[in-house]
Design a protein around this motif. Structure first.
Motif, PDB file in Angstrom:
ATOM      1  N   PHE A 186       3.043 -11.476 -18.077  1.00 26.80           N
ATOM      2  CA  PHE A 186       3.154 -12.242 -16.835  1.00 26.80           C
ATOM      3  C   PHE A 186       1.885 -12.013 -16.012  1.00 26.80           C
ATOM      4  CE2 PHE A 186       7.504 -11.502 -18.157  1.00 26.80           C
ATOM      5  CZ  PHE A 186       8.083 -12.756 -17.999  1.00 26.80           C
ATOM      6  N   LYS A 187       1.265 -13.097 -15.606  1.00 28.69           N
ATOM      7  CA  LYS A 187      -0.026 -13.015 -14.927  1.00 28.69           C
ATOM      8  C   LYS A 187       0.076 -12.434 -13.527  1.00 28.69           C
ATOM      9  CE  LYS A 187      -2.716 -16.452 -15.647  1.00 28.69           C
ATOM     10  NZ  LYS A 187      -3.345 -17.795 -15.640  1.00 28.69           N
ATOM     11  N   ASP A 188       1.123 -12.787 -12.796  1.00 29.82           N
ATOM     12  CA  ASP A 188       1.166 -12.440 -11.369  1.00 29.82           C
ATOM     13  C   ASP A 188       2.278 -11.449 -11.013  1.00 29.82           C
ATOM     14  OD1 ASP A 188      -0.930 -14.261 -10.767  1.00 29.82           O
ATOM     15  OD2 ASP A 188       0.505 -15.912 -10.890  1.00 29.82           O
ATOM     16  N   VAL A 189       2.884 -10.806 -11.998  1.00 27.74           N
ATOM     17  CA  VAL A 189       3.944  -9.837 -11.705  1.00 27.74           C
ATOM     18  C   VAL A 189       3.313  -8.458 -11.554  1.00 27.74           C
ATOM     19  CG1 VAL A 189       6.109  -8.816 -12.462  1.00 27.74           C
ATOM     20  CG2 VAL A 189       5.601 -11.214 -12.981  1.00 27.74           C
ATOM     21  N   MET A 190       3.001  -8.096 -10.320  1.00 29.90           N
ATOM     22  CA  MET A 190       2.413  -6.804  -9.996  1.00 29.90           C
ATOM     23  C   MET A 190       3.175  -6.231  -8.805  1.00 29.90           C
ATOM     24  SD  MET A 190      -1.657  -7.630 -10.558  1.00 29.90           S
ATOM     25  CE  MET A 190      -1.588  -9.207  -9.701  1.00 29.90           C
ATOM     26  N   ILE A 191       3.974  -5.209  -9.048  1.00 31.72           N
ATOM     27  CA  ILE A 191       4.887  -4.668  -8.051  1.00 31.72           C
ATOM     28  C   ILE A 191       4.294  -3.422  -7.417  1.00 31.72           C
ATOM     29  CG2 ILE A 191       7.223  -3.796  -7.652  1.00 31.72           C
ATOM     30  CD1 ILE A 191       7.980  -5.256 -10.308  1.00 31.72           C
ATOM     31  N   GLU A 192       4.183  -3.423  -6.095  1.00 33.26           N
ATOM     32  CA  GLU A 192       3.692  -2.250  -5.387  1.00 33.26           C
ATOM     33  C   GLU A 192       4.783  -1.177  -5.388  1.00 33.26           C
ATOM     34  OE1 GLU A 192       1.713   0.546  -3.795  1.00 33.26           O
ATOM     35  OE2 GLU A 192       0.717  -1.362  -4.223  1.00 33.26           O
ATOM     36  N   MET A 193       4.464   0.001  -5.917  1.00 33.64           N
ATOM     37  CA  MET A 193       5.477   1.041  -6.103  1.00 33.64           C
ATOM     38  C   MET A 193       5.563   2.035  -4.953  1.00 33.64           C
ATOM     39  SD  MET A 193       5.264   1.957 -10.161  1.00 33.64           S
ATOM     40  CE  MET A 193       3.486   2.198 -10.188  1.00 33.64           C
ATOM     41  N   GLY A 194       4.484   2.200  -4.189  1.00 34.93           N
ATOM     42  CA  GLY A 194       4.519   3.216  -3.145  1.00 34.93           C
ATOM     43  C   GLY A 194       4.655   4.597  -3.763  1.00 34.93           C
ATOM     44  N   TRP A 195       5.467   5.453  -3.127  1.00 30.80           N
ATOM     45  CA  TRP A 195       5.627   6.823  -3.620  1.00 30.80           C
ATOM     46  C   TRP A 195       6.349   6.882  -4.961  1.00 30.80           C
ATOM     47  CZ3 TRP A 195      10.535   8.512  -4.560  1.00 30.80           C
ATOM     48  CH2 TRP A 195      11.574   7.810  -3.936  1.00 30.80           C
ATOM     49  N   MET A 196       7.007   5.784  -5.356  1.00 33.04           N
ATOM     50  CA  MET A 196       7.659   5.746  -6.658  1.00 33.04           C
ATOM     51  C   MET A 196       6.643   5.844  -7.800  1.00 33.04           C
ATOM     52  SD  MET A 196      10.921   5.762  -6.770  1.00 33.04           S
ATOM     53  CE  MET A 196      11.196   5.107  -8.420  1.00 33.04           C
ATOM     54  N   TYR A 197       5.379   5.608  -7.477  1.00 36.77           N
ATOM     55  CA  TYR A 197       4.314   5.770  -8.463  1.00 36.77           C
ATOM     56  C   TYR A 197       4.338   7.188  -9.028  1.00 36.77           C
ATOM     57  CZ  TYR A 197      -0.446   6.327 -10.285  1.00 36.77           C
ATOM     58  OH  TYR A 197      -1.531   6.608 -11.088  1.00 36.77           O
ATOM     59  N   ILE A 198       4.591   8.173  -8.187  1.00 32.72           N
ATOM     60  CA  ILE A 198       4.619   9.572  -8.623  1.00 32.72           C
ATOM     61  C   ILE A 198       5.764   9.795  -9.602  1.00 32.72           C
ATOM     62  CG2 ILE A 198       4.817  11.970  -7.852  1.00 32.72           C
ATOM     63  CD1 ILE A 198       3.699  11.062  -5.137  1.00 32.72           C
ATOM     64  N   VAL A 199       6.900   9.167  -9.333  1.00 34.85           N
ATOM     65  CA  VAL A 199       8.061   9.286 -10.229  1.00 34.85           C
ATOM     66  C   VAL A 199       7.747   8.660 -11.592  1.00 34.85           C
ATOM     67  CG1 VAL A 199      10.492   8.700 -10.556  1.00 34.85           C
ATOM     68  CG2 VAL A 199       9.644   9.270  -8.270  1.00 34.85           C
ATOM     69  N   VAL A 200       7.136   7.482 -11.555  1.00 41.63           N
ATOM     70  CA  VAL A 200       6.747   6.809 -12.796  1.00 41.63           C
ATOM     71  C   VAL A 200       5.757   7.675 -13.575  1.00 41.63           C
ATOM     72  CG1 VAL A 200       5.545   4.809 -13.769  1.00 41.63           C
ATOM     73  CG2 VAL A 200       7.193   4.493 -11.918  1.00 41.63           C
ATOM     74  N   ALA A 201       4.800   8.257 -12.854  1.00 41.48           N
ATOM     75  CA  ALA A 201       3.808   9.128 -13.496  1.00 41.48           C
ATOM     76  C   ALA A 201       4.489  10.296 -14.200  1.00 41.48           C
ATOM     77  CB  ALA A 201       2.817   9.637 -12.460  1.00 41.48           C
TER      78      ALA A 201
END
Length: 360
Positions: free
Chosen positions: A165-180
């Motif tokens: 998907f070209k335009d599906v980019m979700i801002e994660m905020g602090w959830m980025y750390i959880v994903v990491a």
């Protein structure tokens, strides 16, 4: 380091400018790691053999593995040495991405080294306890995730990208750390579970790392990233040098690890390489693509989860033995057949992952 030397030498001869190109440094990084592996490998194997640092074989495992008892292990140290030296020589050491991926890799390598050391040298079959292992892996992953989150320079660095998907980019905020956390720890343990046959884990690791290097290079190039509609990450291109070093060291290790193996990787290598793949995917924002390309690692992990859950809930096993490569061994497949077929599957999955660059 050699990058800075070339910058100095450019004042005398403009021809040294060629070493500023990332692609050349990536090639030289791969060759350097490969040469280091070829030189250090035989010496390390002799020392491991002399000190009787050999693999112990589980009695409940396939009978074909009994003959492997005593084969030198902890050979993953060779991979880490080759990666580290090559990266430090050819990468831009002012790039924070390089330090993150290098430190996460070495940190998990230390955890694996302690686990292997306790098993082999101290005769402790359990090695490092599961709780301790997960604790230290989690600490490294959370520190890396937090650092990358607070040091992000562009919004794309913390967005969740959905392939195809070209335009599906979700801002994660602090959830980025959880994903990491989940990506790094999960990938580290997935590769470790796969490392059960000669060469089974290292070749898929090499192929996935090479593909992630392509993603890194394209994401770090403003024109290519715009053309392919992938996030532009200004400093990610330098990661191709690390990926190339991983490929070179991995191929060098495979020279000694191919069936029948002269040396085993051990947790020192498997945990480190898995974490390296996880953090690389995180840095180039391709976590889902990692799951696609590393499908062999995913299936191996799921097979263990299914086996344990089924036995605890139903008292029955789904597979003859888990991880799933042991299931096929007990069904009578020769070890080389399992290894090569898993490699072929990885080639297909890597090609599918690379196809996401255009199918958007």
């Amino acid at each position: 380091m050699l990058l800075y030397l070339s910058e100095y030498l450019m004042s005398f001869d403009s021809g040294f400018r060629v070493f500023q190109y990332i692609t050349l440094r990536a090639i030289l990084g791969a060759l350097t790691a490969l040469i280091i592996s070829f030189i250090v490998g035989p010496v390390m194997i002799k020392k491991l053999t002399r000190k009787k640092i050999g693999q112990s074989i589980r009695t409940e495992g396939p009978e074909s593995h009994y003959q492997k008892a005593g084969t030198p292990t902890m050979g993953g140290s060779l991979i880490l040495v080759a990666i580290s030296v090559s990266t430090l020589l050819w990468a831009d050491l002012e790039n924070r991405y390089i330090w993150v991926v290098l430190l996460v890799t070495l940190g998990n390598g230390i955890i694996g080294f302690i686990d292997d050391y306790r098993k082999v040298m101290q005769g402790n079959s359990d090695g490092l306890s599961a709780k301790a292992k997960i604790f230290w892996q989690s600490l490294i992953a959370l520190c890396a995730g937090f650092f990358l989150y607070v040091s992000a320079e562009v919004v794309e660095e913390t967005q969740f990208i959905v392939p195809f998907f070209k335009d599906v980019m979700i801002e994660m905020g602090w959830m980025y750390i959880v994903v990491a956390y989940f990506v790094i720890v999960g990938s580290s343990n997935a590769v470790n579970l796969t490392d059960g046959l000669d060469g089974l884990a290292i070749m898929p690791t090499v192929m996935v790392a090479a593909a992630l290097g392509i993603f890194a290079y394209l994401s770090g190039h403003i024109n290519f990233s715009a053309y392919l509609a992938i996030p532009y990450l200004p400093k990610s291109g330098e990661l191709i040098v690390f990926c190339a070093a991983l490929v070179g060291s991995g191929l060098g290790f495979l020279w000694f690890n191919a069936y029948p193996a002269m040396v085993f990787m051990g947790d020192v290598g498997a945990l480190a390489l898995g974490a390296a793949l996880g953090v690389l995917a995180l840095l180039v924002r391709q976590e889902i693509v990692l799951m696609i390309m590393g499908g062999v690692f995913v299936v191996e992990t799921i097979s263990v989860i299914i086996q344990v859950a089924s036995y605890k809930m139903r008292g029955k096993r789904v597979f003859l033995m888990a991880p799933i490569h042991h299931h096929y061994e007990l069904k009578g497949w020769p070890e080389p057949r399992i290894i090569v077929r898993f490699w072929i599957i990885t080639v297909i999955l890597v090609l599918i992952g690379l196809a996401t660059l255009k199918l958007r």
